[in-house]
Design a protein around this motif. Structure first.
Motif, short mmCIF file in Angstrom:
data_model
loop_
_atom_site.label_atom_id
_atom_site.label_comp_id
_atom_site.label_asym_id
_atom_site.label_seq_id
_atom_site.Cartn_x
_atom_site.Cartn_y
_atom_site.Cartn_z
N TYR A 198 -8.49 -1.23 -6.95
CA TYR A 198 -7.17 -0.82 -7.45
C TYR A 198 -6.11 -1.85 -7.10
O TYR A 198 -6.14 -2.45 -6.01
CB TYR A 198 -6.75 0.53 -6.84
CG TYR A 198 -7.52 1.70 -7.40
CD1 TYR A 198 -7.09 2.38 -8.55
CD2 TYR A 198 -8.70 2.12 -6.79
CE1 TYR A 198 -7.81 3.43 -9.06
CE2 TYR A 198 -9.43 3.19 -7.30
CZ TYR A 198 -8.98 3.84 -8.43
OH TYR A 198 -9.69 4.89 -8.96
N GLU A 257 -3.15 1.01 -10.54
CA GLU A 257 -3.90 0.44 -11.67
C GLU A 257 -5.34 0.15 -11.25
O GLU A 257 -5.58 -0.54 -10.26
CB GLU A 257 -3.21 -0.86 -12.11
CG GLU A 257 -3.94 -1.64 -13.19
CD GLU A 257 -3.33 -3.01 -13.41
OE1 GLU A 257 -3.90 -3.77 -14.21
OE2 GLU A 257 -2.31 -3.32 -12.76
N LYS A 258 -6.29 0.67 -12.00
CA LYS A 258 -7.70 0.45 -11.70
C LYS A 258 -8.11 -0.95 -12.12
O LYS A 258 -7.75 -1.42 -13.20
CB LYS A 258 -8.57 1.49 -12.42
CG LYS A 258 -10.06 1.43 -12.06
CD LYS A 258 -10.82 2.58 -12.67
CE LYS A 258 -12.31 2.49 -12.42
NZ LYS A 258 -12.62 2.47 -10.97
#
Length: 494
Positions: free
Chosen positions: A403, A407-408
């Motif tokens: 991450y 946000e991945k």
């Protein structure tokens, strides 16, 4: 708007298929395939490339839809002059998908014109995988696939030594040709293939160690709309690369006649020993790429150019190159510094958007091959850890948490490696003690580093310190703290 095709450009060449290429990616198309195209234009090579898609994801369908054609943009600065040129590359004849065209793949072994085998399957591609067999369709690993292909060739031509290949692996590992040959011989023994085949491998085939150098960001997603309007046709395989290129092949002198790129001024060198070329390039250029990727990306940056121009990150990168990477090598320091300056200028190329996430592919094996040798050489030479490289390793471990804020991150690596990191991070509640345990487990994993890194003096404590700071304060503040402290890499945590 029409799609790029031979009829659109009135392309009519019938060069025999002389090259089998493992890999459909941007780099080989902007590097080897471009060189073959340039030699063909001058009537020197007179051969085409068959591209093999050896993984389930690849561009072979697009390659066949566009009849092997694609547009290559070469952009950058050379001798203080701006270069921005493009050309349709015509060296690829077709593509083969091993997962549904395996018989066609084996049929290529019967082609009398076939002479070269080229590959770029990333650093992780040249590795031995157990329990593969000759009858797998297809085999899992690249070396096993190639072993099956070479055995088909051997059988069809009854061991004719004139039907061997020149094999040019372009993976960025040391002694790539020798390692590939060793793994193939291992498969040969495990599959109980005839000793005559093993002799044919040695006598009829030339496995070359190679070094490749060209920055290739790939598909220009930010500018594809404008480029399409300028070109006047649709091209789903546009590739962008820098003008600079270097191809060093460790091989016999006669190879210059079969791959005569030097005759048209290409920066291709066929040499007896490429060691000095490799060390300089892999440790400085590739090492800097791998070094900056987790640090810059987790600092909120997205491209190489941003990384080498943003104040905090650029100072970090330059410090590590000049104070850790270059001093660790036993080559003329001034020569190394000039090369590093040239690399820095290439990184700042205003035409190229080289995305950090693209570079992050297989980052663990890249760190092992590009930065770990520098770390160990530096520690041995100066009896202390190179704190900037250790910080990058800490950032890399945090990057594999998956991450950036909320946000991945789409991690792309060996599945076993990803699974390991996912398991360890899922069991980490991010307390200091939990991070300590995570670091000890990761650094001791010889399967990914090739060593038990906890055995390096002060390594575990240094990584723990950095990782706790990154987790608590974020990458930017942790990086600022690194730049204002001296010697903390050797402190002992109690």
């Amino acid at each position: 708007m029409e799609r790029l095709s031979k009829s659109l450009l009135s392309v009519e060449h019938g060069f025999p298929e002389k090259v089998l290429q493992f890999g459909t990616g941007n780099f080989l198309r902007a590097f080897c395939d471009w060189q073959i195209h340039e030699m063909n234009k001058h009537g020197l090579f007179k051969g085409s490339v068959v591209v093999v898609q050896s993984t389930e994801n690849g561009a072979v369908d697009l390659i066949n839809e566009q009849e092997g054609l694609y547009t290559l943009y070469l952009q950058g600065m050379m001798n203080n002059t701006s270069i921005n040129e493009h050309e349709v590359i015509q060296s690829i004849s077709r593509g083969i998908n091993l997962f549904n065209e395996y018989e066609e793949y084996l049929n290529m072994a019967k082609n009398p014109d076939l002479r070269f085998i080229i590959s770029n399957t990333t650093e992780a591609g040249i590795s031995y995988v157990q329990n593969e067999t000759l009858t797998d369709i297809p085999q899992k690993s690249f070396p096993a696939k190639l072993t099956a292909f070479l055995y088909e060739r051997y059988q069809y031509y009854n061991g004719d030594v004139s039907k061997g290949f020149i094999i040019l692996p372009c993976e960025l590992i040391e002694d790539n040709g020798e390692k590939l040959k060793t793994i193939i011989q291992r498969h040969t023994k495990n599959w109980s293939l005839p000793k005559e085949f093993s002799e044919w491998l040695n006598n009829a085939n030339t496995f070359c160690n190679t070094l490749v150098d060209r920055i290739v960001p790939g598909f220009p997603k930010d500018s594809v709309k404008q480029k399409t309007e300028d070109l006047g046709y649709r091209d789903n395989l546009i590739v962008v690369g820098e003008k600079y290129h270097l191809f060093v092949i460790e091989g016999p002198e006669w190879l210059k006649e079969e791959f005569p790129a030097h005759k048209i001024g290409l920066n291709v060198h066929i040499v007896n020993d490429l060691h000095s070329y490799r060390i300089k390039k892999v440790r400085i250029l590739n090492g800097a790429h791998t070094l900056m990727t987790p640090v810059a990306y987790l600092s909120g940056l997205n491209t190489v150019r941003e990384a080498v121009t943003a104040d905090v990150v650029k100072d970090y990168i330059q410090t590590v190159i000049n104070e850790e990477i270059i001093p660790s090598m036993n080559f003329p320091q001034e020569e190394m510094r000039q090369y590093a300056k040239d690399v820095s200028d290439r990184f700042k190329n205003p035409f190229i958007h080289h995305y950090l996430l693209s570079i992050s592919l297989n980052s663990i094996s890249k760190f092992q091959t590009r930065l770990l040798p520098t770390l160990m050489d530096y520690e041995k030479k100066f009896n202390k850890l190179p704190k900037g490289i250790v910080f990058s390793l800490s950032a890399l471990i945090y990057f594999y948490r998956g991450y950036r804020g909320e946000e991945k991150i789409n991690l792309i690596d060996d599945q076993d490696t990803i699974t390991l990191f996912q398991k360890l991070w899922s069991n980490c509640n991010e307390s200091d003690d939990s991070i300590r345990n995570l670091v000890k487990n990761i650094l001791s994993e010889e399967s990914i580093w090739g060593y038990d890194l906890t055995e390096i003096k002060n390594m575990t404590n240094s990584v723990i310190t950095h990782l706790i700071e990154i987790n608590k304060y974020g990458m930017v503040k942790a990086l600022q703290q690194l730049s204002t402290t001296k010697g903390e890499e050797n402190e002992i945590i109690h």
